[in-house]
Design a protein around this motif. Sequence first.
Motif, PDB file in Angstrom:
ATOM      1  N   VAL A  13       1.058  -1.090  -0.136  1.00 17.05           N
ATOM      2  CA  VAL A  13       0.006  -0.054   0.051  1.00 17.05           C
ATOM      3  C   VAL A  13       0.970   1.333  -0.092  1.00 17.05           C
ATOM      4  O   VAL A  13       1.884   1.304   0.684  1.00 17.05           O
ATOM      5  CB  VAL A  13      -0.806   0.019   1.322  1.00 17.05           C
ATOM      6  N   HIS A  14       0.686   2.170  -0.830  1.00 18.21           N
ATOM      7  CA  HIS A  14       1.510   3.402  -0.938  1.00 18.21           C
ATOM      8  C   HIS A  14       0.514   4.760  -0.822  1.00 18.21           C
ATOM      9  O   HIS A  14      -0.547   4.689  -1.546  1.00 18.21           O
ATOM     10  CB  HIS A  14       2.211   3.287  -2.483  1.00 18.21           C
ATOM     11  N   LYS A  15       0.893   5.495  -0.066  1.00 18.45           N
ATOM     12  CA  LYS A  15      -0.063   6.656   0.189  1.00 18.45           C
ATOM     13  C   LYS A  15       0.516   7.766  -0.721  1.00 18.45           C
ATOM     14  O   LYS A  15       1.724   7.978  -0.933  1.00 18.45           O
ATOM     15  CB  LYS A  15       0.443   7.228   1.468  1.00 18.45           C
ATOM     16  N   VAL A  16      -0.731   8.198  -1.742  1.00 16.78           N
ATOM     17  CA  VAL A  16      -0.174   8.894  -2.735  1.00 16.78           C
ATOM     18  C   VAL A  16      -0.551  10.432  -2.336  1.00 16.78           C
ATOM     19  O   VAL A  16       0.225  11.232  -2.772  1.00 16.78           O
ATOM     20  CB  VAL A  16      -1.143   8.492  -4.073  1.00 16.78           C
ATOM     21  N   SER A  17      -1.395  10.853  -1.670  1.00 17.51           N
ATOM     22  CA  SER A  17      -1.672  12.150  -1.047  1.00 17.51           C
ATOM     23  C   SER A  17      -2.331  11.893   0.483  1.00 17.51           C
ATOM     24  O   SER A  17      -2.555  10.737   0.762  1.00 17.51           O
ATOM     25  CB  SER A  17      -2.760  12.806  -1.873  1.00 17.51           C
ATOM     26  N   ASN A  18      -2.861  12.831   0.966  1.00 16.96           N
ATOM     27  CA  ASN A  18      -3.436  12.816   2.258  1.00 16.96           C
ATOM     28  C   ASN A  18      -4.673  11.933   2.301  1.00 16.96           C
ATOM     29  O   ASN A  18      -4.675  11.219   3.454  1.00 16.96           O
ATOM     30  CB  ASN A  18      -3.834  14.203   2.747  1.00 16.96           C
ATOM     31  N   ASP A  19      -5.420  11.830   1.399  1.00 21.57           N
ATOM     32  CA  ASP A  19      -6.628  10.880   1.553  1.00 21.57           C
ATOM     33  C   ASP A  19      -6.596   9.822   0.476  1.00 21.57           C
ATOM     34  O   ASP A  19      -7.501   9.221   0.290  1.00 21.57           O
ATOM     35  CB  ASP A  19      -7.830  11.910   1.294  1.00 21.57           C
ATOM     36  N   LYS A  20      -5.332   9.706  -0.313  1.00 20.65           N
ATOM     37  CA  LYS A  20      -5.600   8.769  -1.483  1.00 20.65           C
ATOM     38  C   LYS A  20      -4.259   7.750  -1.093  1.00 20.65           C
ATOM     39  O   LYS A  20      -3.280   7.877  -0.648  1.00 20.65           O
ATOM     40  CB  LYS A  20      -5.118   9.324  -2.784  1.00 20.65           C
ATOM     41  N   GLN A  21      -4.722   6.370  -1.228  1.00 20.05           N
ATOM     42  CA  GLN A  21      -4.046   5.131  -1.146  1.00 20.05           C
ATOM     43  C   GLN A  21      -4.022   4.187  -2.262  1.00 20.05           C
ATOM     44  O   GLN A  21      -5.057   4.111  -2.753  1.00 20.05           O
ATOM     45  CB  GLN A  21      -4.169   4.430   0.207  1.00 20.05           C
ATOM     46  N   VAL A  22      -2.933   3.617  -2.587  1.00 22.61           N
ATOM     47  CA  VAL A  22      -2.981   2.728  -3.874  1.00 22.61           C
ATOM     48  C   VAL A  22      -2.651   1.377  -3.492  1.00 22.61           C
ATOM     49  O   VAL A  22      -1.549   1.011  -2.789  1.00 22.61           O
ATOM     50  CB  VAL A  22      -2.404   3.216  -4.968  1.00 22.61           C
ATOM     51  N   VAL A  23      -3.077   0.422  -3.790  1.00 18.93           N
ATOM     52  CA  VAL A  23      -2.646  -1.122  -3.406  1.00 18.93           C
ATOM     53  C   VAL A  23      -2.012  -1.494  -4.798  1.00 18.93           C
ATOM     54  O   VAL A  23      -2.573  -1.530  -5.609  1.00 18.93           O
ATOM     55  CB  VAL A  23      -3.848  -1.982  -2.907  1.00 18.93           C
ATOM     56  N   ASN A  24      -0.824  -1.900  -4.638  1.00 20.60           N
ATOM     57  CA  ASN A  24       0.069  -2.423  -5.936  1.00 20.60           C
ATOM     58  C   ASN A  24       0.247  -3.953  -5.714  1.00 20.60           C
ATOM     59  O   ASN A  24       0.777  -4.222  -4.427  1.00 20.60           O
ATOM     60  CB  ASN A  24       1.138  -1.539  -6.088  1.00 20.60           C
ATOM     61  N   PHE A  25       0.185  -4.487  -6.492  1.00 17.51           N
ATOM     62  CA  PHE A  25       0.410  -5.879  -6.558  1.00 17.51           C
ATOM     63  C   PHE A  25       0.910  -6.425  -8.133  1.00 17.51           C
ATOM     64  O   PHE A  25       0.683  -5.904  -9.193  1.00 17.51           O
ATOM     65  CB  PHE A  25      -0.458  -6.939  -6.195  1.00 17.51           C
ATOM     66  N   SER A  26       1.275  -7.457  -8.399  1.00 20.12           N
ATOM     67  CA  SER A  26       1.641  -8.248  -9.542  1.00 20.12           C
ATOM     68  C   SER A  26       0.850  -9.747  -9.778  1.00 20.12           C
ATOM     69  O   SER A  26       0.738 -10.204  -8.709  1.00 20.12           O
ATOM     70  CB  SER A  26       3.017  -8.212  -9.772  1.00 20.12           C
ATOM     71  N   ILE A  27       0.614 -10.039 -10.919  1.00 17.22           N
ATOM     72  CA  ILE A  27       0.019 -11.360 -10.980  1.00 17.22           C
ATOM     73  C   ILE A  27       0.760 -12.140 -12.423  1.00 17.22           C
ATOM     74  O   ILE A  27       1.320 -11.187 -12.830  1.00 17.22           O
ATOM     75  CB  ILE A  27      -1.440 -11.479 -11.261  1.00 17.22           C
ATOM     76  N   ALA A  28       0.708 -13.343 -12.112  1.00 23.52           N
ATOM     77  CA  ALA A  28       1.283 -14.231 -13.104  1.00 23.52           C
ATOM     78  C   ALA A  28       0.142 -14.823 -14.062  1.00 23.52           C
ATOM     79  O   ALA A  28      -0.785 -15.543 -13.383  1.00 23.52           O
ATOM     80  CB  ALA A  28       2.227 -15.194 -12.554  1.00 23.52           C
ATOM     81  N   ILE A  29       0.046 -14.866 -15.203  1.00 24.66           N
ATOM     82  CA  ILE A  29      -0.787 -15.630 -15.859  1.00 24.66           C
ATOM     83  C   ILE A  29      -0.003 -16.566 -16.507  1.00 24.66           C
ATOM     84  O   ILE A  29       0.863 -16.344 -17.633  1.00 24.66           O
ATOM     85  CB  ILE A  29      -1.636 -14.460 -16.821  1.00 24.66           C
ATOM     86  N   ASN A  30      -0.568 -17.840 -16.609  1.00 29.32           N
ATOM     87  CA  ASN A  30       0.211 -19.265 -17.166  1.00 29.32           C
ATOM     88  C   ASN A  30      -0.722 -19.519 -18.367  1.00 29.32           C
ATOM     89  O   ASN A  30      -1.963 -19.484 -18.400  1.00 29.32           O
ATOM     90  CB  ASN A  30       0.121 -20.205 -16.390  1.00 29.32           C
TER      91      ASN A  30
END
Length: 131
Positions: A13-30
């Motif tokens: 989870v990264h805080k972008v601004s005072n009231d915004k957060q983003v969840v970052n992740f990666s997926i693998a597709i076989n």
Amino acid sequence: MEIAGRITANSTVHKVSNDKQVVNFSIAINDNYKPRGSTEVKGVVTYINCSYWFNAKTAEWLKKGVLVQLFGRIGLNVYCNQEGKPISSLTFHTNNIKILTFAKKTELIENGVMSSIAKRKKSETADDLPF
């Protein structure tokens, strides 16, 4: 657009601004295919970076090994690196996440998910039930 795959590492989870957060992740597709004129099946893995902006608490469920179905759109990120060379990458901007299967129980214990589930269950009492 809809894609499905396994999460490759615990989400962040990264805080972008005072009231915004983003969840970052990666997926693998076989995927696999058989080249023309060959009887051998070749396997291919595609890794896709994903972002989810709606609820940062979702990150506790997005752990390595979880199989997810994602709905959203592809976005292009373009920027210049320190040498001034343009760099680009694709990100899947998710607006809906469906967990299809959780990781193996041993992976969940290692990632700390089981302890958070146990804490929730302990805090729930019979009075909390709606029926």
